[in-house]
Design a protein around this motif. Sequence first.
Motif, PDB file in Angstrom:
ATOM      1  N   TYR A   7       1.234  -0.568  -9.904  1.00 23.37           N
ATOM      2  CA  TYR A   7       1.917  -0.639  -8.062  1.00 23.37           C
ATOM      3  C   TYR A   7       1.177  -1.713  -7.838  1.00 23.37           C
ATOM      4  CZ  TYR A   7       3.980   1.435  -4.313  1.00 23.37           C
ATOM      5  OH  TYR A   7       4.435   1.513  -2.366  1.00 23.37           O
ATOM      6  N   PRO A   8       1.500  -2.368  -6.568  1.00 23.58           N
ATOM      7  CA  PRO A   8       0.537  -3.382  -5.755  1.00 23.58           C
ATOM      8  C   PRO A   8      -0.520  -2.441  -4.852  1.00 23.58           C
ATOM      9  CG  PRO A   8       2.970  -2.755  -5.356  1.00 23.58           C
ATOM     10  CD  PRO A   8       3.174  -2.134  -6.637  1.00 23.58           C
ATOM     11  N   ASP A  46       9.117  -8.031  -1.280  1.00 29.13           N
ATOM     12  CA  ASP A  46       8.581  -7.558  -2.670  1.00 29.13           C
ATOM     13  C   ASP A  46       7.724  -7.456  -3.326  1.00 29.13           C
ATOM     14  OD1 ASP A  46       7.884  -7.156  -5.235  1.00 29.13           O
ATOM     15  OD2 ASP A  46       8.830  -8.650  -6.504  1.00 29.13           O
ATOM     16  N   THR A  48       5.431  -6.640  -5.548  1.00 28.68           N
ATOM     17  CA  THR A  48       4.479  -7.079  -5.979  1.00 28.68           C
ATOM     18  C   THR A  48       4.169  -8.034  -6.385  1.00 28.68           C
ATOM     19  OG1 THR A  48       6.515  -7.153  -6.652  1.00 28.68           O
ATOM     20  CG2 THR A  48       6.029  -5.167  -7.265  1.00 28.68           C
TER      21      THR A  48
END
Length: 501
Positions: A7-8, A46, A48
């Motif tokens: 997960y970021p 996004d 990520t």
Amino acid sequence: MDPLFIYPEYEVVRDYDRCISCRVCERQCANEVHRFDERANRMLADSTKCVNCHRCVCVCPTHALKIVKSDDTYKRNANWECGTINEVYRQAGTGGVLLSSMGNPKPYPVYWDKLLVNASQVTNPSIDPLREPMETRVYLGKKTVKIERDEKGRIKDNMSPQLTLSTPIMFSAMSYGSISYNAHESLARAAEELGIYYNTGEGGLHRDFYRYGKNTIVQVASGRFGVFRGYLESTAAIEIKMGQGAKPGIGGHLPGAKITDEVSDTRMIPKGVDAISPAPHHDIYSIEDLRQLIFSLKEATAYKKPVIVKIAAVHNVAAIASGIARSGADIIAIDGYRGGTGAAPTRIRDNVGIPIELALASVDQRLREEGIRDNVSIVVGGSVRSSGDLVKAIALGADACYIGTAALLALGCHLCRTCHEGKCNWGIATQRPELVKRLNPDVGYRRLVNLVTAWTHELQEMMGGMGINSIEALRGNRLMLRGIGLTEKELSILGVRHAGE
């Protein structure tokens, strides 16, 4: 589905009540975090891909964006933290060495913050820098000369070559390739206006910047990138890079993606090929070998330029510095473990080296005990963050300080620590033309001048408060420092008393 999805670390949060879908964030993000969804008729992100550089936050016209720390976490474990687990996952998936940029972010002690500055009161009155002279000029180089006079009784100029600084601050080594053309231009122009020096790093000197030679320090590193006679003769001083605070014992590495036509010409290496400096200089395996290179460089420049030897702060740094002081070097530069870098193995950056405060104190004390302190000047770097750190460094024995990360922050850096990827959204640590142009040298150099000017004013104020009116009177004056929250051993190494004594 990826069972090892990471997960970021940061998430992009968008306020859709404010967002007007102007797509500025999409155009400005080199990491391609933002995009416009035609079907939903709104902007998406996004997370990520986000490196938390804050470019989108700063350019959003309606302030609809913010970057927040992710609250996703693994099951709590004091030994296996989230970051450590993620690094294992990444290496298990790639088999590669982890790379990082900028300085060590670990929560190790910051000794600057545990040192307090003394102040004058009655018996030793303070000095008002607005109304009384305050000397911040510094001369770097050997001071071991005897006073000699000619037949008319005039003092002869028999000093070794010296660097003259208007204030005890220099811009530390950052190579062209690691940082952009516009960043180098900003540093060079600021150094010229301030009457100080900037360091080219190990990437050679771009032909456009030879005109700043009087304010330039060039490096001779293990890779010898861009080194030739004209390079050595164009400068004010030559620095032999033996080590770097962010990666002691490790050579340099500039990814091939950053080796553009201009960088290739400057470094004298093929375009698009990784520039890798060997860990050691292959002609230096002893102090005697170092001495040979020092005098070879002096011979090549007719003994007109001081030679600096830059080393990383490591556990036996005092003994190393003692040898360098006897080898013919004019200046020793010491780089602490929080020093910045364009790219370094993460494990090296975070686990090797020692704090610059302890290294500086031990080197200054060793050279004084051996009676050779005036053989060399000492310049230190490695997270000098403010004029307060500068004052404390000089009181611990430094003649001047290198600043690198602080200079990049002045140019707009947001410490996202992804310099090695070459996608710097602020136009600093990149060679991509569309990103480089985001840093305006006219603005950048002025911000650097403002920073150093502000620090110099604060330096004068603090010196005045101590009843000191010159850098020379402050240098190595540890009576002006007191420690707080330090052990007896730490106080002993630093050579200062505890607060209250």
